[in-house]
Design an enzyme around this catalytic site. Structure first.
Site, mmCIF file in Angstrom:
data_model
loop_
_atom_site.group_PDB
_atom_site.id
_atom_site.type_symbol
_atom_site.label_atom_id
_atom_site.label_comp_id
_atom_site.label_asym_id
_atom_site.label_seq_id
_atom_site.Cartn_x
_atom_site.Cartn_y
_atom_site.Cartn_z
ATOM 1 N N SER A 1 0.847 -1.183 0.000
ATOM 2 C CA SER A 1 0.000 0.000 0.000
ATOM 3 C C SER A 1 0.890 1.243 0.000
ATOM 4 O O SER A 1 1.914 1.272 0.691
ATOM 5 C CB SER A 1 -0.886 0.031 1.247
ATOM 6 O OG SER A 1 -1.719 -1.099 1.322
ATOM 7 N N THR B 1 -3.810 2.026 2.093
ATOM 8 C CA THR B 1 -4.103 3.389 1.650
ATOM 9 C C THR B 1 -5.566 3.719 1.840
ATOM 10 O O THR B 1 -5.927 4.871 2.097
ATOM 11 C CB THR B 1 -3.704 3.564 0.176
ATOM 12 O OG1 THR B 1 -2.389 3.032 -0.021
ATOM 13 C CG2 THR B 1 -3.730 5.021 -0.233
ATOM 14 N N HIS C 1 -10.238 -3.887 -3.548
ATOM 15 C CA HIS C 1 -10.216 -4.933 -4.580
ATOM 16 C C HIS C 1 -11.602 -5.103 -5.215
ATOM 17 O O HIS C 1 -12.349 -4.141 -5.359
ATOM 18 C CB HIS C 1 -9.660 -6.231 -4.018
ATOM 19 C CG HIS C 1 -8.279 -6.116 -3.447
ATOM 20 N ND1 HIS C 1 -7.294 -5.372 -4.046
ATOM 21 C CD2 HIS C 1 -7.723 -6.630 -2.315
ATOM 22 C CE1 HIS C 1 -6.188 -5.442 -3.329
ATOM 23 N NE2 HIS C 1 -6.416 -6.190 -2.274
#
Length: 260
Positions: free
Chosen positions: A42, A94, A132
């Site tokens: 991330s 993130t 995702h």
């Protein structure tokens, strides 16, 4: 991004590349231990590993006007959301950092990302932060989108939202780091040039999503910004990490270092 390395389309310059599959929070934790020579992490995790790793100039997942989403079983205002416990996929992601920029402090607990939709749908959680393919499949669980962090970020800054990045360990030495950067850059371009074959390969690791969802997801996050951040992408990286630093998220000042 990895498909071409399983073919003869890319010259590996004498190096062996072994694919290691793990969820992003695990990769973030491994990076803190310097476990892998090259890894996805991330962006929010980079300041924690910047002594050991440099940012590769390609391989990032960057969304413009879309990104991780917060979902619930019914619509919520931001004020209402700020009072809820939110299940998140990891505090080094993130997505978590960006949600902190939106809400400030909030109650949370961590779960593996794949478990979050069901956790919210079952009522065990009031809201969940999805990354995702969950960004596309949440409605299958009867959930509603409360907040799109990529949309918020674009309205806030006018920039795309950089989420995942690729990094390389500095102790490999300048020559090997340069080789790695060139090989992976060529592999990503080959994947973009042979999209159908690369997507077929990627579906083996698609966690049960169908080809249509996979195609849409890849279109969102594997694009020209993946091949090179460009000025806009680098500006977005700087802006996000500087805001995270101002929030007191990182243990030391951020030093953004891209492999040339």
């Amino acid at each position: 991004m990895f498909w071409a390395l399983t073919t003869d389309l890319v010259e590996t310059r004498g190096h062996e590349f072994v694919q290691v599959l793990a969820d992003i929070q695990t990769l973030n934790q491994w990076a803190r231990a310097g476990r892998l020579e090259v890894t996805a992490i991330s962006l929010a995790a980079y300041p924690f590993v910047q002594e050991d790793y440099a940012l590769l100039p390609h391989g990032a997942s960057i969304g413009s006007g879309y990104g991780p989403i917060v979902v619930a079983r019914q619509p919520l205002t931001l004020a209402e959301l700020a009072k809820k416990e939110i299940v998140v996929p990891g505090t080094m992601t993130t997505s978590y950092l960006t949600l902190c920029l939106v809400l400030g402090g909030f109650r949370f607990r961590e779960l593996p990302f794949a478990e979050i939709p069901d956790e919210v749908a079952s009522g065990r959680a009031e809201a969940g932060l999805l990354i995702h393919e969950g960004q596309l499949t949440f409605a299958d669980y009867g959930l509603v989108r409360v907040l799109d962090l990529g949309e918020w970020w674009l309205l806030e800054t006018g920039l795309p939202l950089p989420l995942g990045v690729n990094v390389v360990r500095r102790d490999l030495g300048d020559d090997v780091v340069c080789d790695v950067a060139n090989v992976l850059g060529e592999a990503i371009q080959a994947g973009l040039d042979h999209r159908a074959e690369a997507l077929e390969y990627a579906l083996r690791f698609g966690r049960g999503i169908d080809a249509a969802v996979a195609d849409r997801f890849v279109s969102m996050y594997v694009n020209e910004l993946t091949q090179d951040y460009g000025d806009e992408g680098r500006k977005a990286v700087t802006e996000l990490l500087q805001r995270g630093e101002a929030l007191g998220t990182f243990p030391e000042p951020v030093r953004i270092d891209f492999v040339r």
